[in-house]
Design an enzyme around this catalytic site. Structure first.
Site, PDB file in Angstrom:
ATOM      1  N   LYS A   1       0.858  -1.183   0.000  1.00 48.35           N
ATOM      2  CA  LYS A   1       0.000   0.000   0.000  1.00 48.35           C
ATOM      3  C   LYS A   1       0.896   1.236   0.000  1.00 48.35           C
ATOM      4  CE  LYS A   1      -3.942   0.281   0.436  1.00 48.35           C
ATOM      5  NZ  LYS A   1      -4.975   0.392  -0.633  1.00 48.35           N
TER       6      LYS A   1
ATOM      7  N   HIS B   1     -10.712  -6.950  -4.013  1.00 49.37           N
ATOM      8  CA  HIS B   1     -10.315  -5.872  -3.119  1.00 49.37           C
ATOM      9  C   HIS B   1     -10.654  -6.236  -1.671  1.00 49.37           C
ATOM     10  CE1 HIS B   1     -11.763  -2.131  -0.958  1.00 49.37           C
ATOM     11  NE2 HIS B   1     -10.532  -1.793  -1.229  1.00 49.37           N
TER      12      HIS B   1
END
Length: 420
Positions: free
Chosen positions: A191, A318
């Site tokens: 991330k 996701h």
């Protein structure tokens, strides 16, 4: 299988200080647990976001479902539509996934009830949810290690002894090593959007050196300009499996896609069915990350998979911060969806609390075996549910606010959406 009662319970559970483009995770994450109590004693379970806007919608919907059959999902969706379209709108619970709309609000509100219906159906018939979705085509669903820049711990809380601090490439590699050694992950996702792009390129290169054979992904949550995105794609040519949401909007992604050698993935610019025509026409994305929490449930995600296959768009999944009911639903969906191109995302290794009894969900060799029991194959722990609900009442958090939390330590912070 008539619904006798609908229980909607907000919970709060411990969340590590994971950094992202929006800020940093608060000490507690929020979820809502749905229970459909049927007249014959079967209870179907669902889970979704815990923000106050969606919680209020679910509480308004709940009494309207009493008396319906868990097999009559069209009637249940009709009730959801009636309540949502007839009530004032509110802010989208997940503000990283596009602008709010009434249609999206309906799908988000319907999803936990659809999952709970499928769980109840499976329990009544003695079959797993994956059978109701067409049958499992894989016994275990592959997941990627979800890596984050993070603090050692929240201020005024106990430090994280498992993963510790990760604010540089060495910290990211150490975190990845722990996850790979513990869970056997065969893919790694970082991330990004936290530090200047050059630092995140360095982290990816460090991961490549440490794990030469594992696919790598980078997701800056649309923090970069088009020019920066193209530059990063050039720098990481041959290194990334895919680059996820480097820049905002479908036109912006299309510009980057014309230059990038690796596929671009998204769960930000194409997050609803009415986004697909433009996304496909502009060739903006190569991989779509579905999420049953906002695409409208498990069956709608299977419809989405068919559309992706038709247009040659890869499919993954996701993840937002979630508990075991959501993970079980994700696993059954992925197991019963033949067209699954990439390992899925999950925050589950970061989950410190849960509302389901342990044992049914395990990460083995980088994958989660499909739970063997009927329905979702997980059992609600009523004591844990009560404890996490009490924690919700005490913690005072009613809406996720990564930016507001980070500004308590860095007042100048502003999310770099499309500006880096």
């Amino acid at each position: 299988m008539i619904i006798r009662d609908v229980l909607v319970t907000p919970v709060a559970f411990r969340d590590p200080p994971l950094l992202n483009v929006a800020g940093v995770h608060q000490p507690y994450a929020l979820r809502t647990i749905v229970q459909l109590v049927c007249a014959d004693g079967v209870v179907g379970l669902g889970e979704t976001y815990g923000d106050d806007t969606l919680l209020a919608r679910l509480e308004r919907i709940a009494p309207t479902l009493v008396g319906l059959s868990v097999f009559d999902v069209n009637a249940i969706r009709g009730k959801v539509e009636t309540v949502v379209t007839g009530a004032p709108g509110g802010q989208d619970p997940d503000r990283l996934t596009g602008a709010p709309s009434t249609a999206r609000a309906v799908l988000q509100a319907y999803s936990p009830f659809e999952v709970a219906c499928l769980d109840a159906q499976g329990k009544a018939l003695g079959v797993p949810v994956s059978d109701l979705l067409g049958g499992a085509v894989r016994e275990s669903v592959p997941f990627a290690a979800y890596l984050f820049y993070k603090w050692a711990g929240h201020p005024d809380f106990e430090p994280d002894e498992t993963y510790g601090e990760a604010l540089d490439p060495a910290g990211v590699v150490a975190q990845a090593r722990t996850m790979v050694d513990t869970y056997g992950f065969a893919s790694l996702k970082l991330k990004g959007g936290v530090f200047p792009p050059e630092q995140e390129i360095a982290a990816i290169r460090a991961l490549r050196e440490a794990f030469p054979d594992l696919p790598l992904r980078l997701d800056p949550n649309a923090a970069w300009t088009v020019a920066t995105s193209v530059k990063v794609a050039e720098e990481l040519d041959g290194v990334l499996e895919y680059l996820e949401d480097p820049t905002p909007t479908i036109p912006g992604m299309a510009e980057v896609a014309r230059e990038a050698t690796m596929p671009l993935a998204t769960n930000m610019c194409v997050v609803a069915f009415d986004h697909l025509p433009e996304g496909v026409a502009r060739k903006a994305i190569g991989v779509l990350l579905c999420d049953h929490h906002y695409w409208g449930g498990l069956r709608m995600c299977q419809t989405l998979a068919t559309i992706c296959q038709t247009f040659g768009i890869g499919l993954s999944m996701h993840s937002n911060t979630h508990l075991g009911i959501s993970l079980a639903a994700m696993v059954h969906l992925a197991a019963a969806t033949p067209y699954l191109s990439y390992a899925c995302d999950t925050h589950y290794p970061w989950t410190l609390d849960d509302v389901v009894r342990p044992g049914a969900l395990r990460i083995v060799d980088g994958g989660v075996p499909v739970p063997a029991g009927p329905g979702l194959g997980v059992e609600l722990d009523p004591d844990a549910l009560a404890r996490l609900h009490e924690q919700y009442l005490r913690c005072g958090i009613r809406r996720r606010d990564d930016g507001g939390y980070l500004r308590t330590f860095r007042p100048e912070f502003q999310p770099p959406r499309g500006t880096w």
